[in-house]
Scaffold this motif. Structure first.
Motif, PDB file in Angstrom:
ATOM      1  N   GLY A   1       0.808  -1.265   0.056  1.00 56.39           N
ATOM      2  CA  GLY A   1       0.077  -0.050  -0.047  1.00 56.39           C
ATOM      3  C   GLY A   1       0.822   1.109   0.082  1.00 56.39           C
ATOM      4  O   GLY A   1       2.187   1.267   0.220  1.00 56.39           O
TER       5      GLY A   1
ATOM      6  N   ASP B   1      -0.035   3.939   1.741  1.00 56.22           N
ATOM      7  CA  ASP B   1      -0.256   4.778   2.774  1.00 56.22           C
ATOM      8  C   ASP B   1       0.066   3.999   3.954  1.00 56.22           C
ATOM      9  O   ASP B   1      -0.769   2.851   4.488  1.00 56.22           O
TER      10      ASP B   1
ATOM     11  N   ARG C   1      -0.282   4.308   7.443  1.00 58.96           N
ATOM     12  CA  ARG C   1      -1.530   4.129   8.304  1.00 58.96           C
ATOM     13  C   ARG C   1      -2.480   3.106   8.073  1.00 58.96           C
ATOM     14  O   ARG C   1      -2.827   2.542   8.700  1.00 58.96           O
ATOM     15  N   THR C   2      -2.965   3.414   6.750  1.00 57.45           N
ATOM     16  CA  THR C   2      -4.016   2.252   6.419  1.00 57.45           C
ATOM     17  C   THR C   2      -3.468   0.801   6.154  1.00 57.45           C
ATOM     18  O   THR C   2      -3.952  -0.046   6.272  1.00 57.45           O
TER      19      THR C   2
ATOM     20  N   SER D   1      -3.355  -0.240   9.511  1.00 54.74           N
ATOM     21  CA  SER D   1      -4.785  -0.803   9.885  1.00 54.74           C
ATOM     22  C   SER D   1      -5.414  -2.230   9.142  1.00 54.74           C
ATOM     23  O   SER D   1      -6.045  -3.110   9.774  1.00 54.74           O
ATOM     24  N   THR D   2      -4.855  -2.245   7.915  1.00 51.48           N
ATOM     25  CA  THR D   2      -5.122  -3.455   7.081  1.00 51.48           C
ATOM     26  C   THR D   2      -4.788  -4.928   7.697  1.00 51.48           C
ATOM     27  O   THR D   2      -5.000  -5.825   7.987  1.00 51.48           O
TER      28      THR D   2
ATOM     29  N   THR E   1      -6.594  -5.434  11.115  1.00 46.41           N
ATOM     30  CA  THR E   1      -7.822  -6.088  10.620  1.00 46.41           C
ATOM     31  C   THR E   1      -7.685  -7.502  10.100  1.00 46.41           C
ATOM     32  O   THR E   1      -8.522  -8.375  10.693  1.00 46.41           O
TER      33      THR E   1
ATOM     34  N   ALA F   1      -7.385  -1.546   0.285  1.00 49.38           N
ATOM     35  CA  ALA F   1      -7.392  -1.497   1.801  1.00 49.38           C
ATOM     36  C   ALA F   1      -6.165  -0.574   2.335  1.00 49.38           C
ATOM     37  O   ALA F   1      -6.476   0.301   2.971  1.00 49.38           O
ATOM     38  N   ALA F   2      -5.020  -1.238   1.746  1.00 45.52           N
ATOM     39  CA  ALA F   2      -3.982  -0.589   2.389  1.00 45.52           C
ATOM     40  C   ALA F   2      -3.477   0.791   1.723  1.00 45.52           C
ATOM     41  O   ALA F   2      -2.596   1.234   2.215  1.00 45.52           O
ATOM     42  N   SER F   3      -4.293   1.091   1.135  1.00 47.59           N
ATOM     43  CA  SER F   3      -4.209   2.697   0.458  1.00 47.59           C
ATOM     44  C   SER F   3      -5.446   3.394   0.802  1.00 47.59           C
ATOM     45  O   SER F   3      -5.574   4.610   0.084  1.00 47.59           O
ATOM     46  N   GLY F   4      -6.358   2.986   1.677  1.00 47.52           N
ATOM     47  CA  GLY F   4      -7.356   3.944   1.933  1.00 47.52           C
ATOM     48  C   GLY F   4      -8.731   3.538   1.443  1.00 47.52           C
ATOM     49  O   GLY F   4      -9.417   4.331   1.354  1.00 47.52           O
TER      50      GLY F   4
ATOM     51  N   PRO G   1     -13.748   0.030   3.323  1.00 46.12           N
ATOM     52  CA  PRO G   1     -13.730  -0.914   4.509  1.00 46.12           C
ATOM     53  C   PRO G   1     -14.665  -2.054   4.232  1.00 46.12           C
ATOM     54  O   PRO G   1     -14.498  -3.075   4.765  1.00 46.12           O
TER      55      PRO G   1
END
Length: 212
Positions: free
Chosen positions: A21, A23, A25-26, A29-30, A33, A187-190, A193
């Protein structure tokens, strides 16, 4: 993580999720999750933005026992950095010097290979399992052909694996399959969800179906 631990996790879960990804941050989060939703063998590709930082923060969040690895590891230095960041295993795109380096560091290695010569070389270098990459090059028939001379080698097809072909590879004897885009998507780039959640549910059901 010992090599036997990684093989056990792959044989049980049947899925290796691959996170790439733009980003950090995401991407973090990925990873979290995926693990919390039960897809808990995860590779963070070093092509991901701030990949080492993502691995380090994911390790802090998930604890010492999570099956969290670093992917697209090409050089010995990258293997060292991955270990320092908290990666439990490394994944390489080919039989590079990183395979022996990670082995010497005591880390399990999924070494990329596609030909019989490369598979033999990966085994000789101490690879824990062979990442059949790109799996799409020869498909399921290629995996079957390789398993004839290498029946004891754990194969993990990666590259072009979606829900349909995942079932085919696992039925053909793959230890697990590595899945990036068809599972993680954007998902890993925003990305959405909701879409990510649907894909997680699909692949989790697939893994449970195959394991039952």
């Amino acid at each position: 993580m010992l090599p036997t631990d990684l093989i056990s996790a792959l044989r049980t879960r049947r899925l290796l999720a691959i996170v790439r990804g733009s980003d950090p941050r995401t991407a973090l989060s990925t990873v979290i999750t995926l693990v919390e939703e039960g897809i808990d063998v995860v590779e963070v590709s070093l092509t991901c933005a701030d990949a080492l930082g993502v691995i380090e923060r994911a390790r802090e969040h998930l604890g010492p026992d999570a099956a969290l690895g670093a992917g697209t590891v090409v050089t010995p230095r990258q293997a060292h950095l991955a270990a320092e960041a908290g990666a439990a295993f490394v994944v390489t795109p080919g039989v590079t010097d990183a395979v022996a380096e990670a082995r010497d560091l005591g880390m399990p290695v999924l070494a990329g290979a596609v030909t019989p010569t490369e598979v033999a070389s990966a085994v000789d270098e101490g690879a824990t399992a062979v990442k059949l990459f790109p799996a799409s090059l020869g498909g399921v028939s290629h995996l079957r052909a390789l398993r004839d001379p290498f029946p004891e080698v754990p194969f993990v097809p990666v590259g072009g694996v979606d829900a349909r072909t995942a079932r085919e590879y696992l039925a053909a004897g793959a230890t697990a399959v590595g899945v990036g885009g068809p599972l993680v998507g954007d998902a890993a780039s925003g990305g959405s969800p909701a879409g990510f959640g649907r894909r997680i549910a699909e692949f989790r059901a697939l893994a449970q179906e195959v394991a039952s």
